[in-house]
Motif scaffolding. Structure first.
Motif, mmCIF file in Angstrom:
data_model
loop_
_atom_site.group_PDB
_atom_site.id
_atom_site.type_symbol
_atom_site.label_atom_id
_atom_site.label_comp_id
_atom_site.label_asym_id
_atom_site.label_seq_id
_atom_site.Cartn_x
_atom_site.Cartn_y
_atom_site.Cartn_z
ATOM 1 N N ALA A 63 1.650 7.363 -6.394
ATOM 2 C CA ALA A 63 1.358 7.410 -7.151
ATOM 3 C C ALA A 63 0.798 8.196 -7.678
ATOM 4 N N ALA A 64 -0.390 8.873 -7.226
ATOM 5 C CA ALA A 64 -1.272 9.978 -7.892
ATOM 6 C C ALA A 64 -0.856 11.316 -7.577
ATOM 7 N N GLY A 65 -0.577 10.819 -5.974
ATOM 8 C CA GLY A 65 -0.717 12.923 -5.197
ATOM 9 C C GLY A 65 0.121 13.019 -5.506
ATOM 10 N N PHE A 120 -9.178 12.574 -3.398
ATOM 11 C CA PHE A 120 -8.305 12.416 -1.566
ATOM 12 C C PHE A 120 -6.658 12.696 -2.396
ATOM 13 N N PRO A 121 -5.937 11.798 -3.353
ATOM 14 C CA PRO A 121 -4.290 12.766 -3.421
ATOM 15 C C PRO A 121 -4.169 14.113 -3.523
ATOM 16 N N GLY A 122 -5.252 14.368 -4.311
ATOM 17 C CA GLY A 122 -4.909 16.064 -4.825
ATOM 18 C C GLY A 122 -5.532 17.230 -3.590
ATOM 19 N N LEU A 123 -6.895 16.304 -3.249
ATOM 20 C CA LEU A 123 -6.758 17.840 -2.034
ATOM 21 C C LEU A 123 -5.945 17.286 -0.608
ATOM 22 N N SER A 127 -4.798 15.408 -9.812
ATOM 23 C CA SER A 127 -4.488 15.169 -8.957
ATOM 24 C C SER A 127 -3.830 16.438 -8.294
ATOM 25 N N ILE A 128 -2.428 17.066 -9.709
ATOM 26 C CA ILE A 128 -2.294 17.608 -9.152
ATOM 27 C C ILE A 128 -2.850 19.154 -9.274
ATOM 28 N N PHE A 152 4.995 25.182 -8.119
ATOM 29 C CA PHE A 152 5.874 24.809 -7.035
ATOM 30 C C PHE A 152 4.868 23.175 -6.418
ATOM 31 N N VAL A 153 4.106 23.574 -6.833
ATOM 32 C CA VAL A 153 3.449 21.741 -6.460
ATOM 33 C C VAL A 153 4.351 20.571 -7.562
ATOM 34 N N ARG A 154 4.506 20.930 -9.349
ATOM 35 C CA ARG A 154 5.200 20.180 -9.644
ATOM 36 C C ARG A 154 6.347 20.076 -9.313
#
Ligand SMILES: O=C([O-])CC(=O)C(=O)O
Ligand SMILES: [Mg+2]
Length: 585
Positions: free
Chosen positions: A190-192, A481-484, A530-531, A563-565
């Motif tokens: 949901a967040a990562g 943690f979600p972003g990491l 997180s992004i 790329f992340v998006r």
């Protein structure tokens, strides 16, 4: 491209649009939560996949499904009922579950996660309904490879594993800790942005030392005392080996291990399998970010503060280490950094020579020389004596002990500083060191606060009425943690280095708007934060040479962000096609 699941794979059509190729049909298909669209199947899909007669005639859009489900959600009477409702939705239809969560993240986070997840952990055996994740117990550790084969997912990237020895501040919870692994991973999605089919919650059921659970015939874990020593280590070795064989690209988040095991497990495996301990490193990075922002709010820097950390378990030592690393990054020598951090545990201030000191506490124990000018009464300074003598400006609670920040302690903080920084971080709400409203009453409206569990802003009352609303930031490792984890997945990091964790902390601080007086972003900003963290963590992995994803290694910052998006998973129904071999059968 790796296969995602034995039930389906994601493919692209002639126009490069994604679709799912499914090889399960009919009634069975409707019982696979990753595949079930329930009322959302189109007439063509119903025909193609053998669903006619099994679902209601009206085809609902995702919007309609969300509306219907959210209405029922609101009718649940307690937070735990709401939690159970959402969890059963997750076990029925994952796209819909995440679509609702996307719309109501701020409202549902405390239901699905801290603090309500604490209740769900405690009631886990009673609430148990559907299988989710992997259970590793002494019953089948010998045949773990078979257990792993039985899992329907083939490309797991993110694992949260707990041995449930220290769930939140609630201690040993036996088998119930599975609810924490499930909750954390739902936030990875949901967040990562990590697809739900890339996540695996794990309960390492090594037993429990809770007599009430052992005596309860309805308790669902193994009824034996916890493994210890070599037996425990062998159990975990087998788990790590098994995971590496089945899921070579997976990252492990170690969660809620009691302090001895937390440090040992992290040290033993962090270079064997990319992994981090959320309570040590995630909490540490989260706290550091909040302290950087709090210092800015005071018009000062981190290096001007004096820190007292209460609790010397995984969270406390993690936070104390992160502060020390943060001070060194901000320019202090190792010695000057260490001099500004005091750690207090049950025996009072940690002081060299104390018999109860454990390995990971040693470097935080003060030299008795440091205390020569201090006034205190017992063998070691108490928390109150430490706050007073050290002239602490920042106080952080990771003790799991409610009420530990007494009026005297909080008032002493207010005497040291006009704007004391006070973070009672223990979870869930029942374990918080002081309630924000008490802190404001005792230390005044200038106090800079953050808590681990969510609290409403606190009105400051005078005889004339309310003259200020004091913000309470939510200092929870959900901001880390979600972003990491996502950054480590994107870069396929071979190892999660300390610098990657520090980058996560700095990014969180950089993306906190302090103009509202709050030292953490709002939950509404969690996805974007997180992004940003994922991008900078991936960049750090590349810089340190631990990123094994070649495509990513050659990207500039802009390309990396794009790329992340692009890789960020969003809850949408994809069209389905039937796999060839199913058509033939
Ligand atoms: O789960 C949370 O809210 C934060 C955390 O890791 C803990 O308190 O152990
Ligand atoms: Mg935890």
């Amino acid at each position: 491209m790796s296969r995602i699941s034995r039930y389906y794979d994601v493919r692209r059509d002639e126009d490069d649009h994604r679709y799912l190729e499914v090889n399960v049909t009919g009634f069975s298909l409707l019982h696979i939560p990753l595949l079930n669209k329930s009322t959302g199947f189109s007439p063509e899909e119903r025909k193609l996949l053998g669903l006619q007669g099994l679902v209601p005639p009206h085809q609902s859009s995702l919007e309609e499904q969300k509306e219907r489900t959210y209405r029922r959600y609101l009718m649940q009477s307690s937070n735990l009922d709401k939690h159970v409702y959402l969890r059963s939705l997750q076990d029925r239809n994952e796209v819909l579950f995440y679509a609702i969560l996307e719309d109501h993240l701020e409202e549902m986070l405390p239901i699905l996660y801290t603090p309500t997840v604490g209740e769900a952990v405690q009631a886990f055996s009673d609430l148990y309904r559907y299988p989710r994740g992997l259970v590793v117990s002494t019953a089948d550790i010998e045949t773990l490879d078979q257990s792993l084969e039985n899992l329907p997912l083939d490309d797991v990237r993110m694992i949260v594993a707990t041995d449930s020895s220290a769930i939140l501040g609630l201690g040993d919870q036996g088998f119930g800790g599975m609810a924490i692994s499930i909750g954390k991973l739902s936030l990875y999605t949901a967040a990562g942005g990590v697809g739900p089919d890339k996540t695996l919650p794990v309960e390492l059921d090594v037993g429990t030392n809770r007599q009430d659970l052992l005596d309860d015939p309805l308790y669902l874990g193994k009824h034996h005392r916890r493994l210890t020593g070599a037996e425990y280590d062998e159990f975990l070795d087998r788990f790590v080996e098994g995971v590496q064989a089945r899921y070579p690209k997976a990252i492990i988040q170690w969660e809620d291990f009691a302090k001895g095991a937390a440090f040992r497990v992290l040290d033993r495996y962090r270079r064997v399998v990319p992994s981090f301990n959320d309570d040590i490193q995630g909490t540490g990075a989260m706290a550091l970010a909040g302290l950087i922002s709090a210092s800015r709010l005071k018009g000062e820097t981190l290096t001007e503060q004096i820190f007292v950390v209460v609790g010397a378990g995984a969270g406390g030592i993690g936070v104390a280490s992160a502060i020390r690393q943060g001070l060194i990054r901000a320019g202090l020598s190792q010695q000057d950094a260490a001099a500004r951090v005091y750690v207090v545990d049950r025996q009072g201030l940690l002081v060299q020579g104390q018999p109860e000191l454990e390995e990971h506490q040693l470097s935080f124990a003060r030299h008795p020389e440091d205390l020569k000018r201090w006034s205190f009464e017992g063998a070691a300074p108490t928390l109150l004596e430490t706050v007073r003598n050290a002239h602490a400006t920042a106080l952080l609670g990771l003790s799991g002990v409610s009420g530990l920040f007494s009026q005297a302690v909080v008032e002493a903080m207010a005497q040291n500083s006009e704007r004391p920084i006070i973070f009672p971080l223990s979870n869930p709400t029942s374990n918080v060191e002081a309630l924000p409203e008490e802190i404001v009453r005792w230390a005044g409206p200038g106090t800079i606060m953050a808590s681990g569990s969510p609290f409403a802003d606190v009105p400051h009352r005078t005889s004339e009425g309310v003259d200020a609303l004091v913000p309470v930031g939510q200092g929870n490792n959900v901001f880390i943690f979600p972003g990491l984890g996502f950054g480590a997945i994107i870069s396929r990091a071979r190892e999660i280095t300390d610098n990657m964790v520090m980058e996560a902390a700095q990014t969180l601080a950089d993306h906190t708007d302090i103009s509202s007086g709050r030292v953490y972003p709002s939950i509404q900003e969690l996805r974007e934060v997180s992004i940003q963290i994922a991008v900078r963590v991936a960049r750090q992995a590349i810089t340190e040479g631990v990123a094994s994803e070649r495509r990513v290694r050659v990207m500039n910052d802009q390309e990396l962000m794009a790329f992340v998006r692009r890789r960020y998973w969003v809850p949408k129904y994809l069209p389905y096609r039937r796999a060839k071999q199913v058509e033939a059968s």
